[in-house]
Write an enzyme that holds these catalytic residues in place. Structure first.
Site, mmCIF file in Angstrom:
data_model
loop_
_atom_site.group_PDB
_atom_site.id
_atom_site.type_symbol
_atom_site.label_atom_id
_atom_site.label_comp_id
_atom_site.label_asym_id
_atom_site.label_seq_id
_atom_site.Cartn_x
_atom_site.Cartn_y
_atom_site.Cartn_z
ATOM 1 N N SER A 145 -13.308 2.872 -47.507
ATOM 2 C CA SER A 145 -13.555 3.615 -46.380
ATOM 3 C C SER A 145 -14.362 4.736 -46.661
ATOM 4 C CB SER A 145 -12.170 3.848 -45.842
ATOM 5 O OG SER A 145 -12.062 4.866 -44.928
ATOM 6 N N TYR A 170 -3.951 7.574 -47.165
ATOM 7 C CA TYR A 170 -4.674 6.408 -46.908
ATOM 8 C C TYR A 170 -5.935 6.298 -47.705
ATOM 9 C CZ TYR A 170 -8.274 3.644 -44.413
ATOM 10 O OH TYR A 170 -9.367 2.667 -44.093
HETATM 11 N N1 LIG Z 1 -11.958 0.228 -38.504
HETATM 12 C C1 LIG Z 1 -12.761 1.218 -39.130
HETATM 13 O O1 LIG Z 1 -13.177 2.230 -38.451
HETATM 14 C C2 LIG Z 1 -12.295 1.200 -40.567
HETATM 15 C C3 LIG Z 1 -13.359 2.207 -41.334
HETATM 16 C C4 LIG Z 1 -13.071 2.334 -42.572
HETATM 17 C C5 LIG Z 1 -12.257 1.295 -43.312
HETATM 18 N N2 LIG Z 1 -11.580 0.328 -42.532
HETATM 19 C C6 LIG Z 1 -11.060 -0.715 -43.330
HETATM 20 O O2 LIG Z 1 -11.445 -1.925 -42.855
HETATM 21 C C7 LIG Z 1 -10.411 -2.897 -42.836
HETATM 22 C C8 LIG Z 1 -10.178 -3.509 -41.613
HETATM 23 O O3 LIG Z 1 -9.943 -2.652 -40.569
HETATM 24 P P1 LIG Z 1 -9.518 -2.881 -39.173
HETATM 25 O O4 LIG Z 1 -10.247 -1.636 -38.314
HETATM 26 O O5 LIG Z 1 -9.828 -4.128 -38.813
HETATM 27 O O6 LIG Z 1 -8.071 -2.575 -39.185
HETATM 28 P P2 LIG Z 1 -6.677 -3.543 -38.223
HETATM 29 O O7 LIG Z 1 -5.585 -2.963 -38.465
HETATM 30 O O8 LIG Z 1 -7.325 -3.911 -37.028
HETATM 31 O O9 LIG Z 1 -6.862 -4.921 -39.265
HETATM 32 C C9 LIG Z 1 -6.150 -5.006 -40.451
HETATM 33 C C10 LIG Z 1 -5.251 -6.164 -40.399
HETATM 34 O O10 LIG Z 1 -4.616 -6.388 -41.584
HETATM 35 C C11 LIG Z 1 -3.467 -6.856 -41.450
HETATM 36 N N3 LIG Z 1 -2.430 -6.476 -42.374
HETATM 37 C C12 LIG Z 1 -2.005 -5.234 -42.640
HETATM 38 N N4 LIG Z 1 -1.129 -4.973 -43.926
HETATM 39 C C13 LIG Z 1 -1.066 -6.570 -44.211
HETATM 40 C C14 LIG Z 1 -0.311 -6.796 -45.227
HETATM 41 N N5 LIG Z 1 0.419 -6.226 -45.810
HETATM 42 N N6 LIG Z 1 -0.374 -8.373 -45.102
HETATM 43 C C15 LIG Z 1 -0.988 -8.901 -44.346
HETATM 44 N N7 LIG Z 1 -1.782 -8.563 -43.406
HETATM 45 C C16 LIG Z 1 -1.883 -7.214 -43.362
HETATM 46 C C17 LIG Z 1 -2.868 -6.152 -39.982
HETATM 47 O O11 LIG Z 1 -1.777 -6.884 -39.165
HETATM 48 C C18 LIG Z 1 -4.009 -6.049 -39.235
HETATM 49 O O12 LIG Z 1 -4.361 -7.377 -38.311
HETATM 50 C C19 LIG Z 1 -9.137 -2.131 -43.456
HETATM 51 O O13 LIG Z 1 -8.908 -2.399 -44.685
HETATM 52 C C20 LIG Z 1 -9.428 -0.842 -43.218
HETATM 53 O O14 LIG Z 1 -8.841 0.101 -43.802
HETATM 54 C C21 LIG Z 1 -11.744 0.148 -41.204
#
Ligand SMILES: NC(=O)c1ccc[n+]([C@@H]2O[C@H](COP(=O)([O-])OP(=O)(O)OC[C@H]3O[C@@H](n4cnc5c(N)ncnc54)[C@H](O)[C@@H]3O)[C@@H](O)[C@H]2O)c1
Length: 351
Positions: A145, A170
Site C-alpha cells: 500500500s 495497517y
Molecule cells: N482499495 C485501495 O485503495 C487500496 C490501496 C492500497 C492497498 N490496498 C490493498 O489491496 C488489497 C485489496 O483491497 P480492496 O480495496 O479490494 O479491499 P476489500 O476489503 O474490498 O477486499 C479485501 C477482501 O479480503 C477479505 N479478507 C480480509 N481478511 C481476510 C482473511 N483473514 N481471510 C480471507 N479473506 C479475508 C475480505 O473479506 C475482503 O473481501 C488489500 O490488501 C488492501 O490492503 C487497497
C-alpha cells in the site's frame, strides 16, 4: 507460461473481484478465496460474487463453488489464517501464480481494531508464503500500500525511499509483508512482487473509502465529512489502471540479476495527486448535484498526501495509467447511479 492457473485471494473484495474477472476473460483458470468478513456490508461482497456467477446459497466454509458464468472460475470461502485448509488447497490445485489481495484494509479501523490486522495481514500472510514455498509457486504477487510511505515530505513517493515510519498499524502490517516476502525470496528463491496501490476507486468500490462515501452522500443529499478541512491530497487511481498494472506484473516473474533477484516492489498509482476539495467538485459536476460539506479535523493515522512516482513500473513493465481523473470519475459515478440501484433492488441498502 504454458499452464495458467492462479489463486486470487480477496475476490469478494473490490480489487480481487475486478482482477478475477480480467484473468477469467484472459482464459486463466481462477480459484477465488475470501472469508467474506463483515468489515463492510457483506451484501456488497455477495453482489460482487454473484456478478461472477457465484451463488450465495452455494457458499459454505471450505467448499469450492463452481461459477455459473465462468467455467474456469471456482470460489472458496476460507480464512487466510486457516493453514491446513490452505495447504490442502495448494497441494490439490497446483497453482502457477498466487495473487494475495485479501487483507484487513482500512487505516482508521486499525486504530480501534489492531488485532484483526495481525491475524489477517501477518498470520494470514505467513500462511500464504509457507504454502507458496511448499508448492513451487512460480510467482507470488501481493498487495502492499501507498500507506507505507507514511507522512514523508519527499514527493513523489519512490520505491527507493526509506519507508521506516508508518503512522498506522495497517501501514506497519503492509511494510511487514514486504519484509517477510523479501525473506522468502532470499531464503527459498520464491519470486515475489509487492504492489503499493494508491487510493483505488471505481465501480464496485469500497464503501469505507472517500469516493464511495462521497458518491453516496451526494446522491442522498447528506453531509460529506471532509477531514483536515479538505487540506489533503490523494493520488486517486482508477481500478482499470490498477488491474492493468497487476496483469503486467503477474507474468513478469523476478529471478534475474541484481542484489535481490527474486524480490521486487512497484508503485501503482496515477501520479496525479488532487486536493480533496477538487475531487469533490469533480464529483459534483459528474453527478450534477451539490455536495453538503462538514469540515472535520485530521483523523489519527491518516496521511496528508500521497503521490506515486511511476518511473519504476514504467521503465520495467512499460506501464502507464491511462484514465484521467475526469474520465475515471465519470465512469465511476455512472456506475454508482445505475448499478448501485440494481444492487440495492436485489439486496437492499448497503452501508
Ligand atoms: N482499495 C485501495 O485503495 C487500496 C490501496 C492500497 C492497498 N490496498 C490493498 O489491496 C488489497 C485489496 O483491497 P480492496 O480495496 O479490494 O479491499 P476489500 O476489503 O474490498 O477486499 C479485501 C477482501 O479480503 C477479505 N479478507 C480480509 N481478511 C481476510 C482473511 N483473514 N481471510 C480471507 N479473506 C479475508 C475480505 O473479506 C475482503 O473481501 C488489500 O490488501 C488492501 O490492503 C487497497
Amino acid at each position: 507460461m504454458s499452464k495458467k492457473k492462479i489463486l486470487i485471494t480477496g475476490t469478494a473484495g473490490f480489487i480481487g473481484f475486478h482482477l478475477a474477472e480480467r484473468m477469467l476473460n484472459e482464459n486463466w483458470e481462477v480459484v477465488g478465496y475470501d472469508n467474506i468478513n463483515n468489515y463492510y456490508d457483506v451484501k456488497l461482497k455477495y453482489a460482487r460474487l454473484r456478478e461472477a456467477g457465484i451463488d450465495r446459497d452455494a457458499i459454505e466454509y471450505g467448499k469450492l463453488v463452481q461459477s455459473s458464468i465462468y467455467p474456469n472460475y471456482r470460489f472458496i470461502k476460507a480464512n487466510l489464517e486457516d493453514c491446513s485448509l490452505m495447504e490442502n488447497l495448494f497441494q490439490k490445485e497446483q497453482f502457477d501464480v498466487v495473487c494475495n489481495l485479501a487483507a484487513q484494509a482500512g487505516v482508521r479501523y486499525s486504530i480501534e481494531n489492531p488485532r484483526v490486522y495481525v491475524q489477517s495481514n501477518l498470520v494470514g500472510f505467513v500462511n500464504i508464503l509457507e504454502c507458496c514455498r511448499h508448492n513451487q509457486i512460480k510467482h507470488l504477487v501481493y498487495a502492499s500500500s501507498s500507506s507505507v510511505y507514511g507522512n514523508s515530505d519527499k514527493v513523489p513517493f519512490s520505491e527507493d525511499d526509506r519507508v521506516d515510519y508508518p503512522v498506522s498499524l495497517y501501514a506497519a502490517t503492509k511494510k511487514a509483508n514486504e519484509l517477510m516476502a523479501h525473506t522468502y525470496s532470499h531464503l527459498y528463491q520464491l519470486s515475489t512482487t509487492g504492489l503499493r496501490f494508491f487510493t483505488v476507486y471505481g465501480p464496485w468500490g469500497r464503501p469505507d473509502m472517500a469516493p464511495m462515501l462521497f458518491a453516496k452522500a451526494i446522491a442522498e443529499g447528506k453531509p460529506i465529512k471532509v477531514f483536515n478541512n479538505g487540506d489533503m491530497m490523494r493520488d486517486f487511481t482508477y481500478i482499470t489502471d490498477i488491474i492493468e498494472g497487476i496483469v503486467r506484473v503477474i507474468e513478469a516473474i523476478p529471478g534475474k540479476g541484481g542484489e535481490h533477484p527474486y524480490y521486487q516492489i512497484f508503485n501503482i498509482g496515477c501520479s496525479n495527486p488532487v486536493r480533496l476539495m477538487d475531487f469533490i467538485v469533480m464529483m459534483e459536476k459528474a453527478m450534477r448535484k451539490k455536495a453538503v460539506l462538514e469540515m472535520c479535523p485530521m483523523q489519527k493515522g491518516d496521511v496528508k498526501r500521497t503521490f506515486a512516482d511511476s518511473n519504476n513500473i514504467y521503465t520495467k513493465m512499460n506501464y502507464l495509467p491511462s484514465f484521467s481523473l475526469k474520465n475515471g470519475i465519470e465512469e465511476f459515478t455512472n456506475w454508482y447511479i445505475t448499478y448501485e440501484d440494481n444492487v440495492k433492488r436485489t439486496f437492499g441498502n448497503f452501508n
